[in-house]
Design a protein around this motif. Structure first.
Motif, PDB file in Angstrom:
ATOM      1  N   ASP A 199       0.815  -1.223   0.000  1.00  0.00           N
ATOM      2  CA  ASP A 199       0.000   0.000   0.000  1.00  0.00           C
ATOM      3  C   ASP A 199       0.847   1.271   0.000  1.00  0.00           C
ATOM      4  O   ASP A 199       0.584   2.209  -0.768  1.00  0.00           O
ATOM      5  N   GLU A 200       1.836   1.327   0.858  1.00  0.00           N
ATOM      6  CA  GLU A 200       2.652   2.539   0.939  1.00  0.00           C
ATOM      7  C   GLU A 200       3.391   2.789  -0.364  1.00  0.00           C
ATOM      8  O   GLU A 200       3.491   3.930  -0.824  1.00  0.00           O
ATOM      9  N   ARG A 201       3.878   1.718  -0.990  1.00  0.00           N
ATOM     10  CA  ARG A 201       4.596   1.880  -2.263  1.00  0.00           C
ATOM     11  C   ARG A 201       3.651   2.331  -3.370  1.00  0.00           C
ATOM     12  O   ARG A 201       4.020   3.160  -4.213  1.00  0.00           O
ATOM     13  N   MET A 202       2.428   1.810  -3.371  1.00  0.00           N
ATOM     14  CA  MET A 202       1.456   2.252  -4.371  1.00  0.00           C
ATOM     15  C   MET A 202       1.087   3.717  -4.170  1.00  0.00           C
ATOM     16  O   MET A 202       0.974   4.482  -5.139  1.00  0.00           O
ATOM     17  N   SER A 203       0.910   4.117  -2.924  1.00  0.00           N
ATOM     18  CA  SER A 203       0.580   5.504  -2.633  1.00  0.00           C
ATOM     19  C   SER A 203       1.719   6.437  -3.052  1.00  0.00           C
ATOM     20  O   SER A 203       1.482   7.504  -3.643  1.00  0.00           O
ATOM     21  N   THR A 204       2.953   6.020  -2.775  1.00  0.00           N
ATOM     22  CA  THR A 204       4.110   6.822  -3.182  1.00  0.00           C
ATOM     23  C   THR A 204       4.207   6.915  -4.697  1.00  0.00           C
ATOM     24  O   THR A 204       4.500   7.986  -5.248  1.00  0.00           O
ATOM     25  N   ALA A 205       3.946   5.793  -5.389  1.00  0.00           N
ATOM     26  CA  ALA A 205       3.975   5.799  -6.852  1.00  0.00           C
ATOM     27  C   ALA A 205       2.940   6.767  -7.404  1.00  0.00           C
ATOM     28  O   ALA A 205       3.207   7.524  -8.351  1.00  0.00           O
ATOM     29  N   HIS A 206       1.744   6.779  -6.816  1.00  0.00           N
ATOM     30  CA  HIS A 206       0.719   7.741  -7.240  1.00  0.00           C
ATOM     31  C   HIS A 206       1.226   9.163  -7.075  1.00  0.00           C
ATOM     32  O   HIS A 206       1.088  10.000  -7.972  1.00  0.00           O
ATOM     33  N   ASP A 207       1.818   9.458  -5.918  1.00  0.00           N
ATOM     34  CA  ASP A 207       2.274  10.822  -5.643  1.00  0.00           C
ATOM     35  C   ASP A 207       3.327  11.272  -6.656  1.00  0.00           C
ATOM     36  O   ASP A 207       3.306  12.419  -7.126  1.00  0.00           O
ATOM     37  N   VAL A 208       4.235  10.369  -7.002  1.00  0.00           N
ATOM     38  CA  VAL A 208       5.285  10.704  -7.964  1.00  0.00           C
ATOM     39  C   VAL A 208       4.688  10.931  -9.350  1.00  0.00           C
ATOM     40  O   VAL A 208       5.012  11.912 -10.041  1.00  0.00           O
ATOM     41  N   LEU A 209       3.799  10.054  -9.764  1.00  0.00           N
ATOM     42  CA  LEU A 209       3.180  10.175 -11.090  1.00  0.00           C
ATOM     43  C   LEU A 209       2.322  11.432 -11.187  1.00  0.00           C
ATOM     44  O   LEU A 209       2.384  12.168 -12.179  1.00  0.00           O
ATOM     45  N   TYR A 210       1.541  11.694 -10.153  1.00  0.00           N
ATOM     46  CA  TYR A 210       0.705  12.888 -10.157  1.00  0.00           C
ATOM     47  C   TYR A 210       1.553  14.155 -10.092  1.00  0.00           C
ATOM     48  O   TYR A 210       1.250  15.166 -10.740  1.00  0.00           O
ATOM     49  N   GLY A 211       2.644  14.105  -9.334  1.00  0.00           N
ATOM     50  CA  GLY A 211       3.507  15.269  -9.194  1.00  0.00           C
ATOM     51  C   GLY A 211       4.078  15.758 -10.511  1.00  0.00           C
ATOM     52  O   GLY A 211       4.400  16.953 -10.651  1.00  0.00           O
ATOM     53  N   ALA A 212       4.193  14.881 -11.499  1.00  0.00           N
ATOM     54  CA  ALA A 212       4.714  15.284 -12.805  1.00  0.00           C
ATOM     55  C   ALA A 212       3.798  16.288 -13.500  1.00  0.00           C
ATOM     56  O   ALA A 212       4.230  16.987 -14.431  1.00  0.00           O
ATOM     57  N   TRP A 213       2.549  16.395 -13.046  1.00  0.00           N
ATOM     58  CA  TRP A 213       1.572  17.300 -13.662  1.00  0.00           C
ATOM     59  C   TRP A 213       1.468  18.635 -12.940  1.00  0.00           C
ATOM     60  O   TRP A 213       0.772  19.538 -13.419  1.00  0.00           O
ATOM     61  N   TRP A 214       2.123  18.794 -11.805  1.00  0.00           N
ATOM     62  CA  TRP A 214       1.892  19.979 -10.980  1.00  0.00           C
ATOM     63  C   TRP A 214       2.027  21.284 -11.745  1.00  0.00           C
ATOM     64  O   TRP A 214       1.212  22.194 -11.580  1.00  0.00           O
ATOM     65  N   GLU A 215       3.041  21.397 -12.570  1.00  0.00           N
ATOM     66  CA  GLU A 215       3.294  22.670 -13.253  1.00  0.00           C
ATOM     67  C   GLU A 215       2.279  22.956 -14.355  1.00  0.00           C
ATOM     68  O   GLU A 215       2.254  24.062 -14.898  1.00  0.00           O
ATOM     69  N   ARG A 216       1.455  21.958 -14.683  1.00  0.00           N
ATOM     70  CA  ARG A 216       0.457  22.160 -15.742  1.00  0.00           C
ATOM     71  C   ARG A 216      -0.970  22.214 -15.212  1.00  0.00           C
ATOM     72  O   ARG A 216      -1.923  22.254 -16.000  1.00  0.00           O
ATOM     73  N   LEU A 217      -1.138  22.232 -13.924  1.00  0.00           N
ATOM     74  CA  LEU A 217      -2.484  22.277 -13.351  1.00  0.00           C
ATOM     75  C   LEU A 217      -3.162  23.601 -13.683  1.00  0.00           C
ATOM     76  O   LEU A 217      -2.511  24.646 -13.771  1.00  0.00           O
ATOM     77  N   ARG A 218      -4.472  23.539 -13.848  1.00  0.00           N
ATOM     78  CA  ARG A 218      -5.257  24.720 -14.185  1.00  0.00           C
ATOM     79  C   ARG A 218      -6.485  24.821 -13.285  1.00  0.00           C
ATOM     80  O   ARG A 218      -7.081  23.810 -12.918  1.00  0.00           O
ATOM     81  N   PRO A 219      -6.889  26.053 -12.963  1.00  0.00           N
ATOM     82  CA  PRO A 219      -8.123  26.211 -12.184  1.00  0.00           C
ATOM     83  C   PRO A 219      -9.329  25.885 -13.050  1.00  0.00           C
ATOM     84  O   PRO A 219      -9.291  26.029 -14.276  1.00  0.00           O
ATOM     85  N   LEU A 220     -10.380  25.458 -12.403  1.00  0.00           N
ATOM     86  CA  LEU A 220     -11.637  25.257 -13.112  1.00  0.00           C
ATOM     87  C   LEU A 220     -12.312  26.605 -13.345  1.00  0.00           C
ATOM     88  O   LEU A 220     -12.028  27.580 -12.633  1.00  0.00           O
ATOM     89  N   PRO A 221     -13.175  26.711 -14.350  1.00  0.00           N
ATOM     90  CA  PRO A 221     -13.766  28.011 -14.707  1.00  0.00           C
ATOM     91  C   PRO A 221     -14.428  28.704 -13.523  1.00  0.00           C
ATOM     92  O   PRO A 221     -15.259  28.123 -12.834  1.00  0.00           O
TER      93      PRO A 221
END
Length: 224
Positions: free
Chosen positions: A67-89
């Motif tokens: 579980d901890e490794r899966m959660s960490t993997a999610h965080d790393v994969l999601y973190g790659a998008w941080w600079e491209r996040l956009r607010p909703l309208p």
């Protein structure tokens, strides 16, 4: 003494367009550990904390050693998008409109600290935010109401004079446990019908639509 009135906002999927990025990140994290879960099932679980999400998707009686490794993997994969996040309208404009009406604006987020900082930059409305929670403020994640209770405690908002705005069934259920009316936004990918069936008192497509109807919405009742 006049009770403090305010609006609590979920962030992921409600104010910032992240729901599907979280779903993809969890899909890949699970696949890395030989768990093949359909994307639609993952999407419906977004909004839960990682512990509850994994139990929900994989079953509570499984081997949890990864579980901890899966959660960490999610965080790393999601973190790659941080600079491209956009607010909703309409996200920032909605927060400012609530503040302009004398209401406290509170972010009831269960994001981790650094992630929450990035989300706040994306929203770009820190000048009107009264308080903001992070994952460190809740012992248990949604649909438990801990994060909402923390948001109330930090802001001083009276729960009887508050409204919560969220995008997931888990948001609606958490608010219901505290007796707080919840407005559902469909911009996180959960339909208005699903949100209403879970107990949302009103539904709108996105923050901009709620902003357009603000003075006809349940939020207006906080000012009466």
């Amino acid at each position: 003494m006049t009770a403090k009135r305010g609006v609590l906002f979920d962030v992921d999927g409600t104010l910032v367009d992240t729901t599907y990025l979280h779903a993809v990140a969890w899909w890949e994290a699970l696949r890395q550990h030989d768990e093949d879960v359909p994307m639609a099932q993952i999407h419906r679980a977004i909004g839960m904390g990682s512990d509850k999400l994994l139990d929900h998707l994989l079953g509570g009686d499984r081997d949890t050693s990864d579980d901890e490794r899966m959660s960490t993997a999610h965080d790393v994969l999601y973190g790659a998008w941080w600079e491209r996040l956009r607010p909703l309208p309409g996200a920032a404009d909605l927060l400012r409109a609530c503040a302009d009406r004398g209401l406290a604006v509170v972010l009831a987020s269960s994001a981790q600290g650094a992630e929450l900082g990035k989300l706040r930059k994306v929203i770009d409305a820190d000048d009107v935010i009264t308080a903001a929670t992070s994952s460190a403020d809740a012992a248990e994640s949604k649909p438990a109401p801990d994060i909402l209770q923390a948001a109330l405690d930090q802001s001083g908002v009276d729960p009887e004079h508050s409204v919560f705005v969220g995008d997931a069934v888990w948001d609606v259920k958490a608010a219901g446990k505290l007796g707080i009316p919840c407005i559902g936004l469909a911009c996180g990918g959960t339909s208005a019908d699903e949100l209403a069936a879970a107990g949302a008192v009103e539904t709108y497509p996105d923050p901009a639509a709620l902003l357009a109807a603000l003075d006809r919405s349940v939020i207006k009742k906080l000012l009466d």
